[in-house]
Design an enzyme around this catalytic site. Structure first.
Site, PDB file in Angstrom:
ATOM      1  NE  ARG A  71       0.950  34.744 -18.181  1.00 49.20           N
ATOM      2  CZ  ARG A  71       1.602  34.949 -17.032  1.00 49.20           C
ATOM      3  NH1 ARG A  71       2.466  35.945 -16.940  1.00 49.20           N
ATOM      4  NH2 ARG A  71       1.371  34.197 -15.980  1.00 49.20           N
ATOM      5  N   GLY A 104       4.352  39.810 -14.747  1.00 51.14           N
ATOM      6  CA  GLY A 104       3.900  40.743 -13.704  1.00 51.14           C
ATOM      7  C   GLY A 104       2.851  41.638 -14.323  1.00 51.14           C
ATOM      8  CB  ALA A 105      -0.570  42.559 -13.320  1.00 50.83           C
ATOM      9  CD  GLN A 127       6.696  33.104 -11.330  1.00 52.87           C
ATOM     10  OE1 GLN A 127       6.853  32.077 -10.659  1.00 52.87           O
ATOM     11  NE2 GLN A 127       5.692  33.236 -12.200  1.00 52.87           N
ATOM     12  CG  ASP A 130      -1.408  38.581 -11.542  1.00 56.19           C
ATOM     13  OD1 ASP A 130      -1.045  38.108 -10.446  1.00 56.19           O
ATOM     14  OD2 ASP A 130      -0.629  38.811 -12.476  1.00 56.19           O
ATOM     15  CE  LYS A 187       2.326  33.325 -10.723  1.00 52.67           C
ATOM     16  NZ  LYS A 187       1.803  32.998 -12.045  1.00 52.67           N
TER      17      LYS A 187
HETATM   18  C1  LIG Z   1       2.943  43.359  -9.599  1.00 56.00           C
HETATM   19  S1  LIG Z   1       2.018  42.114 -10.337  1.00 56.00           S
HETATM   20  C2  LIG Z   1       2.965  40.708  -9.947  1.00 56.00           C
HETATM   21  C3  LIG Z   1       2.155  39.461 -10.039  1.00 56.00           C
HETATM   22  O1  LIG Z   1       2.305  38.841 -11.324  1.00 56.00           O
HETATM   23  C4  LIG Z   1       2.808  37.526 -11.121  1.00 56.00           C
HETATM   24  O2  LIG Z   1       2.337  36.583 -12.040  1.00 56.00           O
HETATM   25  P1  LIG Z   1       3.300  36.130 -13.278  1.00 56.00           P
HETATM   26  O3  LIG Z   1       4.693  36.003 -12.726  1.00 56.00           O
HETATM   27  O4  LIG Z   1       2.693  34.822 -13.723  1.00 56.00           O
HETATM   28  O5  LIG Z   1       3.153  37.222 -14.308  1.00 56.00           O
HETATM   29  C5  LIG Z   1       2.345  37.172  -9.726  1.00 56.00           C
HETATM   30  O6  LIG Z   1       0.977  36.850  -9.690  1.00 56.00           O
HETATM   31  C6  LIG Z   1       2.642  38.462  -9.036  1.00 56.00           C
HETATM   32  O7  LIG Z   1       2.047  38.635  -7.796  1.00 56.00           O
END
Ligand SMILES: CSC[C@H]1O[C@H](OP(=O)(O)O)[C@H](O)[C@@H]1O
Length: 351
Positions: free
Chosen positions: A94, A52-53, A201, A242, A253
């Site tokens: 990342r 999560g960003a 997720q 992100d 995502k």
């Molecule tokens: C509040 S940012 C959440 C954002 O991050 C996720 O990506 P990942 O699980 O690969 O870190 C996804 O894009 C979410 O929307």
């Protein structure tokens, strides 16, 4: 969010240690692990133990402090060189979530601003900067929820994708923040959660968070979104983000872009929730956002179960970009952005 004391935190600074909830173990296990080295921080970000960003940025900030807290550098120049080397290393974990780079740059700037202090004072300033990044994120997420709530009504049904809940941030989340707030207000908000292949997720994290909070949530496969929209069951789509480019194009995502196209086709508002730390004015448009590509096994052998023949070619982009014309509004802690986004972003970042 009255139950915030009950909410499960994804990141904790405990007894002078960086402790994270290992999100790869959810929903079966709530397991906290301590990250003691910069290598463990890199690994935790890369393997989505923390994800999560905003959460990635917070862990990177604490990780950078950890990496230099035992430094015996003879002078500031050699200390700063060590810091920059560790910062570049964490930055390689990342590529898409801008918060990672934003947090690292902020920590580097704090060190430079403290360069005339003693080494121990500089280290303390770095720890305090990491605390500030975390605390500010919690406040931003709560404000995002309050701003998003002005766009929603009691009785609405929301579709969301991936996880942009408390697990992806310091607390509360971004896209899920208004859902928790609405629940506290006694509203009857229902949620449809996309499972979000390949790492699920949505199924593993969003459903888990919402059920913990007593929110009415229904899990669907990603390919069911069009169907539930066609039934008229969805009043709004809300996702996290992100990276928002300077023109309002937003990376999120994989699968988010398709949802935005579907929302447009069904005349359903599509909201992006993003703290201002996710806005990247140095990236002019979505075409310039680096999209992370991940391992083929995540698609062909997810969670250890082979679902495609060995040797098949696999393309596994972790994100996609939603063009700004498909976004109804970008909701930040500073306010609600509407098109034209370039101008709206310039104004809001001056606040
Ligand atoms: C509040 S940012 C959440 C954002 O991050 C996720 O990506 P990942 O699980 O690969 O870190 C996804 O894009 C979410 O929307």
């Amino acid at each position: 969010m009255d139950n915030s004391q009950d909410c499960v935190l994804s990141i904790k600074w405990e007894n002078d240690n960086l402790v994270i909830l290992d999100q790869t173990k959810l929903p079966e296990k709530v397991e906290y692990i301590t990250l003691q080295t910069i290598e463990e921080v890199w690994d935790a970000i890369y393997k989505l133990k923390v994800r999560g960003a905003p959460a990635i940025g917070i862990v990177a900030a604490y990780g950078l402090y950890i990496s230099v807290r035992n430094s015996k550098a003879a002078d500031f120049e050699s200390f700063y060189q060590e810091l920059r080397k560790n910062s570049d290393y964490v930055a390689s974990s990342r590529p898409t979530a801008v918060n990672l780079f934003w947090a690292l740059k902020r920590m580097e700037k704090r060190a430079l601003d403290s360069k005339n202090k003693t080494l121990e004072e500089i280290k303390m300033d770095l720890l305090n900067e990491a605390h500030a990044i975390r605390d500010e994120d919690e406040a931003m997420c709560k404000s995002i929820g309050e701003n998003l709530l002005t766009l929603l009504k009691d009785g609405m049904t929301i579709l969301t994708h991936c996880n942009a809940g408390g697990l992806a941030t310091a607390r509360y989340g971004t896209a899920l923040s208004p859902i928790f707030l609405a629940k506290d207000k006694g509203w009857n908000i229902k949620v449809f959660a996309d499972e979000t292949r390949p790492l699920l997720q949505g199924a593993r994290l969003t459903v888990w968070e919402l059920m913990q909070y007593g929110v009415d949530v229904t899990l669907i496969c990603d390919n069911m979104a069009a169907h539930v929209m066609s039934k008229g069951w969805i009043d709004a789509v809300i996702t996290g983000c992100d990276r928002v480019a300077a023109n309002g194009d937003a990376a999120n995502k994989i699968g988010t872009y398709g949802l935005a196209v579907l929302a447009k086709a069904h005349n359903i508002p599509f909201y992006i929730a993003a703290p201002s730390s996710t806005i990247d004015i140095d990236t002019p448009d979505g075409g310039k956002i680096v999209i992370e590509e991940r391992s083929e096994e995540e698609v062909s052998c997810g969670f250890g179960k082979r679902t495609a023949p060995i040797g098949v070619k696999v393309y596994n982009p972790a994100f996609d970009v939603t063009p700004n014309h498909l976004i109804t509004a970008i909701v930040t802690e500073k306010g609600i952005l509407r098109p034209p986004y370039k101008e709206a972003i310039e104004i809001i970042l001056k606040k």
